[in-house]
Each structure stands twice: as C-alpha cells, then as structure tokens.
Design a protein around this motif. Structure first.
Motif, PDB file in Angstrom:
ATOM      1  N   THR A   1       0.851  -1.197   0.000  1.00 23.84           N
ATOM      2  CA  THR A   1       0.000   0.000   0.000  1.00 23.84           C
ATOM      3  C   THR A   1       0.887   1.248   0.000  1.00 23.84           C
ATOM      4  O   THR A   1       2.074   1.181   0.374  1.00 23.84           O
TER       5      THR A   1
ATOM      6  N   TYR B   1       0.810   3.630   2.076  1.00 23.06           N
ATOM      7  CA  TYR B   1       0.662   4.255   3.396  1.00 23.06           C
ATOM      8  C   TYR B   1       1.848   5.165   3.740  1.00 23.06           C
ATOM      9  O   TYR B   1       1.660   6.317   4.136  1.00 23.06           O
TER      10      TYR B   1
ATOM     11  N   LYS C   1      -9.983   7.294  -3.791  1.00 22.37           N
ATOM     12  CA  LYS C   1      -9.986   5.893  -4.227  1.00 22.37           C
ATOM     13  C   LYS C   1     -11.368   5.576  -4.780  1.00 22.37           C
ATOM     14  O   LYS C   1     -12.299   6.357  -4.626  1.00 22.37           O
TER      15      LYS C   1
ATOM     16  N   GLU D   1     -15.407   1.060  -4.562  1.00 24.42           N
ATOM     17  CA  GLU D   1     -15.424  -0.337  -4.123  1.00 24.42           C
ATOM     18  C   GLU D   1     -14.799  -0.497  -2.740  1.00 24.42           C
ATOM     19  O   GLU D   1     -14.930  -1.538  -2.101  1.00 24.42           O
ATOM     20  N   TYR D   2     -14.108   0.539  -2.262  1.00 25.21           N
ATOM     21  CA  TYR D   2     -13.493   0.523  -0.937  1.00 25.21           C
ATOM     22  C   TYR D   2     -14.348   1.308   0.046  1.00 25.21           C
ATOM     23  O   TYR D   2     -14.867   2.370  -0.286  1.00 25.21           O
ATOM     24  N   GLN D   3     -14.446   0.805   1.261  1.00 27.35           N
ATOM     25  CA  GLN D   3     -15.011   1.597   2.350  1.00 27.35           C
ATOM     26  C   GLN D   3     -13.885   2.533   2.811  1.00 27.35           C
ATOM     27  O   GLN D   3     -12.710   2.221   2.653  1.00 27.35           O
TER      28      GLN D   3
ATOM     29  N   GLU E   1     -12.562   3.133   5.624  1.00 25.43           N
ATOM     30  CA  GLU E   1     -11.622   2.504   6.557  1.00 25.43           C
ATOM     31  C   GLU E   1     -10.684   1.519   5.857  1.00 25.43           C
ATOM     32  O   GLU E   1      -9.689   1.092   6.439  1.00 25.43           O
ATOM     33  N   GLU E   2     -10.998   1.116   4.635  1.00 26.80           N
ATOM     34  CA  GLU E   2     -10.153   0.188   3.875  1.00 26.80           C
ATOM     35  C   GLU E   2      -9.129   0.923   3.010  1.00 26.80           C
ATOM     36  O   GLU E   2      -8.252   0.288   2.427  1.00 26.80           O
ATOM     37  N   ILE E   3      -9.210   2.233   2.939  1.00 22.48           N
ATOM     38  CA  ILE E   3      -8.321   3.014   2.083  1.00 22.48           C
ATOM     39  C   ILE E   3      -7.030   3.306   2.842  1.00 22.48           C
ATOM     40  O   ILE E   3      -7.060   3.941   3.908  1.00 22.48           O
ATOM     41  N   ALA E   4      -5.921   2.836   2.297  1.00 21.10           N
ATOM     42  CA  ALA E   4      -4.621   3.064   2.940  1.00 21.10           C
ATOM     43  C   ALA E   4      -4.380   4.557   3.111  1.00 21.10           C
ATOM     44  O   ALA E   4      -4.498   5.323   2.154  1.00 21.10           O
TER      45      ALA E   4
ATOM     46  N   TYR F   1      -6.146   6.647   5.022  1.00 24.31           N
ATOM     47  CA  TYR F   1      -7.328   7.456   5.362  1.00 24.31           C
ATOM     48  C   TYR F   1      -7.169   8.107   6.738  1.00 24.31           C
ATOM     49  O   TYR F   1      -7.550   9.263   6.939  1.00 24.31           O
TER      50      TYR F   1
ATOM     51  N   ARG G   1     -14.414   8.899  -2.121  1.00 29.76           N
ATOM     52  CA  ARG G   1     -14.625   7.676  -2.885  1.00 29.76           C
ATOM     53  C   ARG G   1     -15.346   8.058  -4.171  1.00 29.76           C
ATOM     54  O   ARG G   1     -16.415   8.653  -4.117  1.00 29.76           O
TER      55      ARG G   1
END
Length: 161
Positions: free
Chosen positions: A98, A100, A113, A116-118, A120-123, A125, A137
């Motif tokens: 990622t 990050y 992003k 398709e990503y929540q 909290e799933e986005i590196a 965030y 998103r």
C-alpha cells in the motif's frame, strides 16, 4: 519530468506546490493494462484539486498483490503512460503493498480511491483525516476491470485453440 522514483525525489516539487497554495490530490493503483475505467477515475480524482499525484505500484508491489504473472506491463511503461495524461501532475512509484508510507510523507489535501473501498479500507485514510484532509470515494465506470479484460483475452485465446 513527472515521474519520480520515491517521495524524496519528489519533495522539492511538492514544496513548490504547497508554497503556491495548490490543493494536492493523491490516488494510487497498479494501472496494469490502462483502460477507460482508469481514465475516468483519474479524471474524477483530478477534479478535487489543482495537482494530482498518482502513487504507482512498482512491479514488485504488483506481484505482491496480484501474483507472479502480473504485472503484464512493466513499471516504467506504466509510469510513462500515466505521466502522459494531462490530468496527472506526478507519478511516484512504491514497492510496498500500500502507499501508506508515501501518504505519510506527502500529506495530500485529498485522498481519492474507488467506491469499491469503504473509507476505513483506504490506505492512509487515518493520516489524511487526522490533519483535516478529505477522503473521497469516486464511482467506478461499470464494465471496466483489468482482471475482467485479462479473462476476456484468455477466453478468446482458448476459444481459438
């Protein structure tokens, strides 16, 4: 001139943008077999600021994420293709799974992003939200996926055998 091997090499450019008061947007991806969905997502990301940085997964990173048969297109070719796009202001490669660490160094105003990503799933965030930045998103363009395109090619090849 838009392609950078790491955030250290990019730092002087970022400093100029910050001094000019530009809004810095960051997104990332593998961009293996660039297609309309990628173009649409990059255009949507670019609308959130003055400068768009694309974190590009290196060949090493793509193999970690997608397996030993990927990428299909080498990192330098993918970087050149992305850098040739008018909406892209910088392409920075990274070797990790990622971006990050890259996000920690760049501290973009907006992190973008696909939907398709929540969040909290986005590196990264958490980094961006912690200093008051935005995480956005964007809706994906239906019917365009690198994995689906690869599968279509395989199916057509098998059908001719």
């Amino acid at each position: 001139s838009k392609i950078f091997e790491n955030t250290q090499a990019f730092r002087p450019v970022l400093d100029q943008w910050r001094q000019a008061g530009d809004t810095v947007v960051f997104t990332n991806g593998c961009f293996d077999l660039v297609h309309r969905g990628h173009i649409d997502s990059l255009a949507k990301a670019a609308e959130w600021g003055n400068r768009l940085i694309v974190g590009l997964n290196s060949d090493v990173s793509v193999r970690l994420l997608k397996g030993k048969n990927r990428p299909l297109v080498d990192q330098q070719s993918r970087a050149v293709l992305l850098a040739s796009m008018l909406m892209v202001d910088a392409v920075i490669m990274f070797d990790e799974e990622t971006p990050y660490n890259m996000i920690q160094h760049i501290l973009p105003d907006v992190l973008v992003k696909g939907s398709e990503y929540q969040i909290e799933e986005i590196a990264g965030y958490d980094i961006v939200l912690a200093y008051g930045g935005k995480v956005v998103r964007v809706e994906l363009t239906e019917g365009f996926s690198t994995s689906e395109i690869i599968q279509k090619i395989k199916n057509k090849f098998l059908a001719t055998q």
